[in-house]
Design a protein around this motif. Structure first.
Motif, PDB file in Angstrom:
ATOM      1  N   ARG A   2      47.028  30.024  39.083  1.00  0.00           N
ATOM      2  CA  ARG A   2      45.378  30.017  38.966  1.00  0.00           C
ATOM      3  C   ARG A   2      44.710  29.537  39.997  1.00  0.00           C
ATOM      4  O   ARG A   2      44.994  28.158  40.492  1.00  0.00           O
ATOM      5  CB  ARG A   2      45.324  29.247  37.581  1.00  0.00           C
ATOM      6  CG  ARG A   2      45.787  29.756  36.349  1.00  0.00           C
ATOM      7  CD  ARG A   2      45.434  28.915  35.301  1.00  0.00           C
ATOM      8  NE  ARG A   2      46.007  29.430  34.169  1.00  0.00           N
ATOM      9  CZ  ARG A   2      46.869  28.627  33.356  1.00  0.00           C
ATOM     10  NH1 ARG A   2      47.550  27.804  34.151  1.00  0.00           N
ATOM     11  NH2 ARG A   2      47.566  29.303  32.319  1.00  0.00           N
ATOM     12  N   ILE A  21      41.420  37.032  48.482  1.00  0.00           N
ATOM     13  CA  ILE A  21      41.768  38.219  48.294  1.00  0.00           C
ATOM     14  C   ILE A  21      43.297  38.080  48.708  1.00  0.00           C
ATOM     15  O   ILE A  21      44.314  38.523  47.588  1.00  0.00           O
ATOM     16  CB  ILE A  21      40.979  39.188  48.908  1.00  0.00           C
ATOM     17  CG1 ILE A  21      39.548  39.247  48.180  1.00  0.00           C
ATOM     18  CG2 ILE A  21      41.617  40.528  48.936  1.00  0.00           C
ATOM     19  CD1 ILE A  21      38.526  39.904  49.102  1.00  0.00           C
ATOM     20  N   ALA A  24      45.473  36.008  46.240  1.00  0.00           N
ATOM     21  CA  ALA A  24      45.539  36.660  44.831  1.00  0.00           C
ATOM     22  C   ALA A  24      46.589  37.939  44.862  1.00  0.00           C
ATOM     23  O   ALA A  24      47.222  38.117  43.985  1.00  0.00           O
ATOM     24  CB  ALA A  24      44.277  36.952  44.501  1.00  0.00           C
ATOM     25  N   LYS A  25      46.319  38.689  45.981  1.00  0.00           N
ATOM     26  CA  LYS A  25      47.164  40.138  45.781  1.00  0.00           C
ATOM     27  C   LYS A  25      48.530  39.655  46.065  1.00  0.00           C
ATOM     28  O   LYS A  25      49.502  40.290  45.404  1.00  0.00           O
ATOM     29  CB  LYS A  25      46.695  40.768  47.003  1.00  0.00           C
ATOM     30  CG  LYS A  25      45.249  41.436  46.803  1.00  0.00           C
ATOM     31  CD  LYS A  25      45.098  42.684  47.666  1.00  0.00           C
ATOM     32  CE  LYS A  25      43.599  43.529  47.176  1.00  0.00           C
ATOM     33  NZ  LYS A  25      43.288  44.491  48.041  1.00  0.00           N
ATOM     34  N   GLY A  28      49.425  37.472  42.678  1.00  0.00           N
ATOM     35  CA  GLY A  28      49.093  37.742  41.030  1.00  0.00           C
ATOM     36  C   GLY A  28      48.245  36.713  40.504  1.00  0.00           C
ATOM     37  O   GLY A  28      48.136  36.906  39.246  1.00  0.00           O
ATOM     38  N   THR A  30      45.457  34.578  38.936  1.00  0.00           N
ATOM     39  CA  THR A  30      44.000  34.805  38.348  1.00  0.00           C
ATOM     40  C   THR A  30      43.094  33.874  39.175  1.00  0.00           C
ATOM     41  O   THR A  30      43.484  32.910  39.685  1.00  0.00           O
ATOM     42  CB  THR A  30      43.992  34.347  36.877  1.00  0.00           C
ATOM     43  OG1 THR A  30      44.312  33.087  36.896  1.00  0.00           O
ATOM     44  CG2 THR A  30      44.915  35.102  35.789  1.00  0.00           C
ATOM     45  N   VAL A  31      41.810  34.354  39.364  1.00  0.00           N
ATOM     46  CA  VAL A  31      40.807  33.480  40.123  1.00  0.00           C
ATOM     47  C   VAL A  31      39.699  33.041  39.284  1.00  0.00           C
ATOM     48  O   VAL A  31      39.009  34.032  38.340  1.00  0.00           O
ATOM     49  CB  VAL A  31      40.346  34.370  41.273  1.00  0.00           C
ATOM     50  CG1 VAL A  31      39.511  33.726  42.069  1.00  0.00           C
ATOM     51  CG2 VAL A  31      41.400  34.842  42.006  1.00  0.00           C
ATOM     52  N   LEU A  67      35.270  39.451  45.562  1.00  0.00           N
ATOM     53  CA  LEU A  67      36.836  39.632  45.050  1.00  0.00           C
ATOM     54  C   LEU A  67      36.865  41.058  44.447  1.00  0.00           C
ATOM     55  O   LEU A  67      37.762  41.644  44.553  1.00  0.00           O
ATOM     56  CB  LEU A  67      36.900  38.551  44.277  1.00  0.00           C
ATOM     57  CG  LEU A  67      36.863  37.043  44.955  1.00  0.00           C
ATOM     58  CD1 LEU A  67      36.946  36.071  44.016  1.00  0.00           C
ATOM     59  CD2 LEU A  67      38.019  37.077  45.838  1.00  0.00           C
ATOM     60  N   GLY A  71      39.451  44.521  44.361  1.00  0.00           N
ATOM     61  CA  GLY A  71      40.232  44.827  42.881  1.00  0.00           C
ATOM     62  C   GLY A  71      40.576  43.298  42.225  1.00  0.00           C
ATOM     63  O   GLY A  71      41.719  43.315  41.459  1.00  0.00           O
ATOM     64  N   ILE A  72      40.184  42.265  42.510  1.00  0.00           N
ATOM     65  CA  ILE A  72      40.476  41.181  42.087  1.00  0.00           C
ATOM     66  C   ILE A  72      39.316  40.524  41.200  1.00  0.00           C
ATOM     67  O   ILE A  72      38.287  40.236  41.426  1.00  0.00           O
ATOM     68  CB  ILE A  72      40.634  39.971  43.292  1.00  0.00           C
ATOM     69  CG1 ILE A  72      41.588  40.283  44.419  1.00  0.00           C
ATOM     70  CG2 ILE A  72      40.977  38.529  42.705  1.00  0.00           C
ATOM     71  CD1 ILE A  72      42.961  40.476  43.928  1.00  0.00           C
ATOM     72  N   GLU A  73      39.848  40.452  39.890  1.00  0.00           N
ATOM     73  CA  GLU A  73      38.756  39.867  38.902  1.00  0.00           C
ATOM     74  C   GLU A  73      38.657  38.707  38.898  1.00  0.00           C
ATOM     75  O   GLU A  73      39.706  37.769  39.110  1.00  0.00           O
ATOM     76  CB  GLU A  73      39.319  40.490  37.524  1.00  0.00           C
ATOM     77  CG  GLU A  73      38.534  41.429  36.766  1.00  0.00           C
ATOM     78  CD  GLU A  73      39.189  41.679  35.332  1.00  0.00           C
ATOM     79  OE1 GLU A  73      38.851  40.795  34.402  1.00  0.00           O
ATOM     80  OE2 GLU A  73      39.298  42.719  35.212  1.00  0.00           O
ATOM     81  N   ALA A  74      37.617  38.020  38.641  1.00  0.00           N
ATOM     82  CA  ALA A  74      37.041  36.475  38.985  1.00  0.00           C
ATOM     83  C   ALA A  74      35.929  36.329  37.941  1.00  0.00           C
ATOM     84  O   ALA A  74      35.059  36.994  37.961  1.00  0.00           O
ATOM     85  CB  ALA A  74      37.016  36.183  40.383  1.00  0.00           C
TER      86      ALA A  74
END
Length: 139
Positions: A2, A21, A24-25, A28, A30-31, A67, A71-74
């Motif tokens: 996290r 980014i 997180a990539k 994996g 969560t942000v 983000l 493709g990073i959900e935050a």
């Protein structure tokens, strides 16, 4: 994993988002993006707290939008109060593995007189803190 990202109200810091980014990539993670409204006591503020909260929300939303483009959900959260304790409390609530913040853009003299949120985060956090400097900043 996290990651909590501290967004500074009224500041556009895309290089911080870019660093998150990448992290997180790779992990994996969560942000959660958080911004403090920076109002310690509302009755002493020159304008209503909502004005400060709106500015904080705009900065946090801009970070989350960058983000999302990658493709990073935050999630986006605005918390009341001074930035350092507010971010640290939020990170505790989120059980964050890492706090990410942009380095201070203040001149060194101003930093010494007024303090530095990123440095205070490092000093006071029991969690790892990653400071991301502006790409044009030369040591």
């Amino acid at each position: 994993m996290r990651i909590v990202v501290a967004a500074k109200p009224e500041a556009d810091t895309p290089w911080v988002a870019d660093a998150v980014i990448g992290l997180a990539k790779q992990t994996g993670a969560t942000v959660a993006v958080v911004a403090a409204d920076e109002v310690e006591l509302e009755r002493l503020a020159a304008v209503p707290r909502s004005v400060f909260a709106d500015k904080a929300y705009q900065s946090a939303s801009a970070m989350a939008a960058r983000l999302a483009e990658a493709g990073i959900e935050a999630s986006v959260t605005v918390v009341p109060g001074r930035p350092v304790p507010a971010v640290l409390e939020f990170a505790d609530q989120q059980q964050a593995d890492l706090i990410v913040a942009g380095s201070s853009s203040r001149p060194t003299v101003a930093e010494r007189l007024l303090g530095s949120v990123p440095l205070d985060l490092i000093k006071r956090s029991s969690r790892p803190v990653l400071l991301v400097t502006h790409p044009q900043h030369q040591p």
